[in-house]
Write a protein that holds these residues in place. Sequence first.
Motif, PDB file in Angstrom:
ATOM      1  N   PRO A  33      49.664  60.403  31.234  1.00  0.00           N
ATOM      2  CA  PRO A  33      49.515  61.761  31.760  1.00  0.00           C
ATOM      3  C   PRO A  33      48.264  61.909  32.621  1.00  0.00           C
ATOM      4  CG  PRO A  33      50.151  61.834  29.452  1.00  0.00           C
ATOM      5  CD  PRO A  33      49.835  60.400  29.764  1.00  0.00           C
ATOM      6  N   ASP A  79      58.704  63.640  28.316  1.00  0.00           N
ATOM      7  CA  ASP A  79      59.341  64.615  29.205  1.00  0.00           C
ATOM      8  C   ASP A  79      59.415  64.110  30.642  1.00  0.00           C
ATOM      9  OD1 ASP A  79      59.759  66.415  27.159  1.00  0.00           O
ATOM     10  OD2 ASP A  79      58.003  67.643  27.623  1.00  0.00           O
ATOM     11  N   ARG A  80      58.315  63.557  31.127  1.00  0.00           N
ATOM     12  CA  ARG A  80      58.287  63.131  32.521  1.00  0.00           C
ATOM     13  C   ARG A  80      59.146  61.893  32.752  1.00  0.00           C
ATOM     14  NH1 ARG A  80      54.206  65.362  35.499  1.00  0.00           N
ATOM     15  NH2 ARG A  80      55.448  64.594  37.243  1.00  0.00           N
ATOM     16  N   THR A 131      54.364  64.812  26.884  1.00  0.00           N
ATOM     17  CA  THR A 131      54.349  64.749  28.346  1.00  0.00           C
ATOM     18  C   THR A 131      54.926  63.430  28.839  1.00  0.00           C
ATOM     19  OG1 THR A 131      52.443  66.215  28.499  1.00  0.00           O
ATOM     20  CG2 THR A 131      52.878  64.811  30.392  1.00  0.00           C
TER      21      THR A 131
END
Length: 334
Positions: free
Chosen positions: A45, A86-87, A83
Motif C-alpha cells: 500500500p 482489495d486492490r 488494501t
Amino acid sequence: MNRFMMRFVVLFAIVMMAVPVGAQLRFDAKGKFKIVQFTDVHWRPGDANSEIAAENIANALDAERPDLVIITGDIIYGTPAKTCLDRTLKPIIDRRLPFAITLGNHDAESDWTPKQILDYVRSLPGNLTSTVDGLSGTTNYTLTVKSADDASKNAAVLYVFDSHQYSQQKDLTDGYDWIKYDQIAWYRSESARHTTENGGTPLPSLAFMHIPLPEYADAASDAGALLMGIRKEAPCCPKINTGLFSAMLLGRDVMGVFAGHDHVNDYVCSWKGVALAYGRFSGGHTEYHDIPGDNGARVIVLTEGVRGFDTWLRLRIGNKVATPVSFPADFTRK
C-alpha cells in the motif's frame, strides 16, 4: 426509504446478482476450461510500483477471458492487508470472474491472521476460496470442473494446498515449512473418492500451491529432465520431503503442479510424467523480478476427457504470449 435509496438498493442487488458468487465451474461447449494463474503480487500500500501489478492483472484478464482465476500466494506485502487484497482482486471482481487463492509465506506478515484473510476473501463476490476444518494450514480445498454435457458430472479436479510459511521445528531444519501428513492424507482420500465416483478411472487433476515441492529441486538438478521456460534461480523448497508428490504419482490423477514463490523462474518441467510448473511473477517493482519481459501470468487450458493441458505465459509488456507448451506432448522424446 426515499426514492434515491430505493434506486441504490435495486442497482446494488442487480450488480450482485450478476457476479458469479459460488459459480459452478464447467467445461464450455467446445470442451475447454481456461485458468489464469497470478502469483507473487506483493502489493505494498502506498507504493506506486504496486499499480503495475493491477495493470498486469487487468491486461491478462482482458486478453485471456478465463473461466477461473487462481492466485498462488504472496498477495499481501504491507499494511493494511485489506488494501492489498482489495486492490489486487478489484480487476477480477470488476470483470465478474470466479477466483480462488492460496496463501504464501508473506501473506500473514501483516495485520491480519490467515483466518482473517480467509474470512474476508470468502465475503467477496466471485470467491471460491475455501478451507477444510481441522487440516494443517488455512487454504486447503478442492474445486471441481463439471462436464460440458452433464452439469452433475465431475470432469476434472483442482487441488489447492496451503504450503505454510517457515519451519516451526528449528531443531530439525530452518528454511521453509513443509506439507503436513494430514494434508497428504486428505489429498489421498479426496483423490480416491473422485476415482471411485468416476468408475475407477482417475480424474484429470491439477494442484496449486505457493512454495514449490522438493521435487522441483530434484528435477531442476537432473540433466536429463526436460525444461521449457526461464530458470534463473534454484527452487526455494522445503528441506524436508513428506511425500505429497509420491502420493500424487500413486494417485495417478495429478497431471501438473503449479507454484510461485521463486520470482525469476517461469518454466515447466516434466518429472516422472507430471508437469512441475511455475507461474509468472505477477507483481510490480516491490520485489525482485529481473526476468526478461517483466511481469505476467500463466494460462492453463484443460480439454475435457484429455489427460494433458496447454499452457503459456501472457506478458504485460507488449501483451505478448511466451513459451507455449502442450503437456505431455512437447515432453515426449522421439
